[in-house]
Design an enzyme around this catalytic site. Structure first.
Site, PDB file in Angstrom:
ATOM      1  N   TYR A 215       0.835  -1.206   0.000  1.00 22.19           N
ATOM      2  CA  TYR A 215       0.000   0.000   0.000  1.00 22.19           C
ATOM      3  C   TYR A 215       0.871   1.258   0.000  1.00 22.19           C
ATOM      4  O   TYR A 215       0.633   2.192  -0.764  1.00 22.19           O
ATOM      5  CB  TYR A 215      -0.914  -0.041   1.230  1.00 22.19           C
TER       6      TYR A 215
ATOM      7  N   LYS B 147       1.024   4.098  -2.893  1.00 23.63           N
ATOM      8  CA  LYS B 147       0.681   5.500  -2.631  1.00 23.63           C
ATOM      9  C   LYS B 147       1.885   6.422  -2.859  1.00 23.63           C
ATOM     10  O   LYS B 147       1.732   7.558  -3.306  1.00 23.63           O
ATOM     11  CB  LYS B 147       0.120   5.655  -1.213  1.00 23.63           C
TER      12      LYS B 147
END
Ligand SMILES: NC(=O)c1ccc[n+]([C@@H]2O[C@H](COP(=O)([O-])OP(=O)(O)OC[C@H]3O[C@@H](n4cnc5c(N)ncnc54)[C@H](O)[C@@H]3O)[C@@H](O)[C@H]2O)c1
Length: 260
Positions: free
Chosen positions: A166, A170
């Site tokens: 993640y 991002k």
């Protein structure tokens, strides 16, 4: 604790987006849905692009003839093109893309599988890039001086436990935002990112209500999590005339969590 204003006060800000059309991926729920509500309150049109097969009903209930929903998977190239075509057919032009569709899946770095990694990167980073590419190309070809906002996260700038894929996705969102902003400035297209802390969507409440969330809040100077409308308002601001000189920026909406 930093004060928060009522949802009504935030939703009634006038950012001058009347008549604009925004495509919002992940618009059936959470931050994307709140952003759609904010744009509708501004007098804008919205095109909700979401996996949820009910997305068109959700759109119609929210905005009547000022909203449509197109169901499908943003990982699919044909679907991304279809969303743009449906938006143009319904409202004439697309001025804004809000790239909000995403998933959170947590695993320790030493055991994460290739499939888990690829799935997280594919939805959160690759699909967001290719959606921005498709809308950017549409804007360039049609002379639309539009605005794109990609949803990053505080996880894009700091390390969070079990968030390796993640965080990588991002961080990638923030990097790709800068490059697209650099390349597309000459076409009058602005590209920015927002990076929220925990947001109290329905899922946010489920994950963070209770002692673990309370401990986390103590680490945030604001001493609270973000409300969805506080993300929606900043996204809309970045698409407004007031942000005409802002491009390539990653705007943290984290109550100060990443200051340290
Ligand atoms: N909620 C938070 O605390 C938080 C914090 C920082 C960043 N974010 C980011 O904000 C974005 C939205 O998060 P949220 O909390 O609103 O999530 P959510 O789960 O409430 O909503 C996500 C929406 O995206 C849709 N979606 C998921 N995968 C899709 C796909 N492949 N194609 C089309 N639609 C798809 C889902 O159906 C859902 O309607 C995500 O990118 C997330 O990483 C969330």
């Amino acid at each position: 604790m930093l004060p928060n204003f009522s949802k009504e006060e935030i939703m009634s800000l006038d950012l001058g987006l009347k008549g604009k059309t925004a495509v919002i991926t992940g618009g059936a729920a959470g931050i994307g849905n709140e952003t759609a509500e904010f744009f509708l309150k501004q007098g804008a049109n919205v095109v909700l692009a979401d996996l949820n097969p009910e997305v068109n009903n959700i759109a119609k209930e929210m905005g009547g003839d000022k909203a449509i929903g197109v169901a499908g998977n943003v990982c699919d190239a044909e679907y991304r093109q279809h969303v743009i075509e449906e938006g143009v057919k319904a409202f004439g032009q697309i001025d804004v893309l809000v790239n909000c569709a995403g998933i959170v899946a947590l695993e320790s770095a030493e055991i994460i599988s290739e499939d888990f990694w690829n799935r997280t990167i594919n939805i959160n980073l690759s699909a967001s890039f290719f959606m921005a590419q498709a809308v950017g190309k549409y804007m360039i070809d049609n002379g639309v001086k539009g605005s794109i906002v990609n949803i990053a996260s505080q996880a894009g700038v700091i390390a969070l436990d079990k968030h390796v894929a993640y965080c990588a996705a991002k961080g990638g969102i923030i990097a790709m935002t800068k490059v697209m902003a650099m390349e597309w400035g000459k076409y009058g297209i602005r590209v920015n990112a927002v990076a929220p802390t925990v947001v109290l969507t329905a899922l946010g409440h489920k994950a963070w209500d209770g002692p673990v969330g309370d401990a986390f809040k103590k680490e945030i100077p604001a001493e609270r999590f973000a409300e969805p409308e506080e993300i929606a308002a900043v996204i809309a601001f970045l698409c407004s005339k007031g942000a005409a000189m802002i491009t390539g920026h990653n705007l943290l909406i984290d109550g100060g969590y990443t200051i340290k």
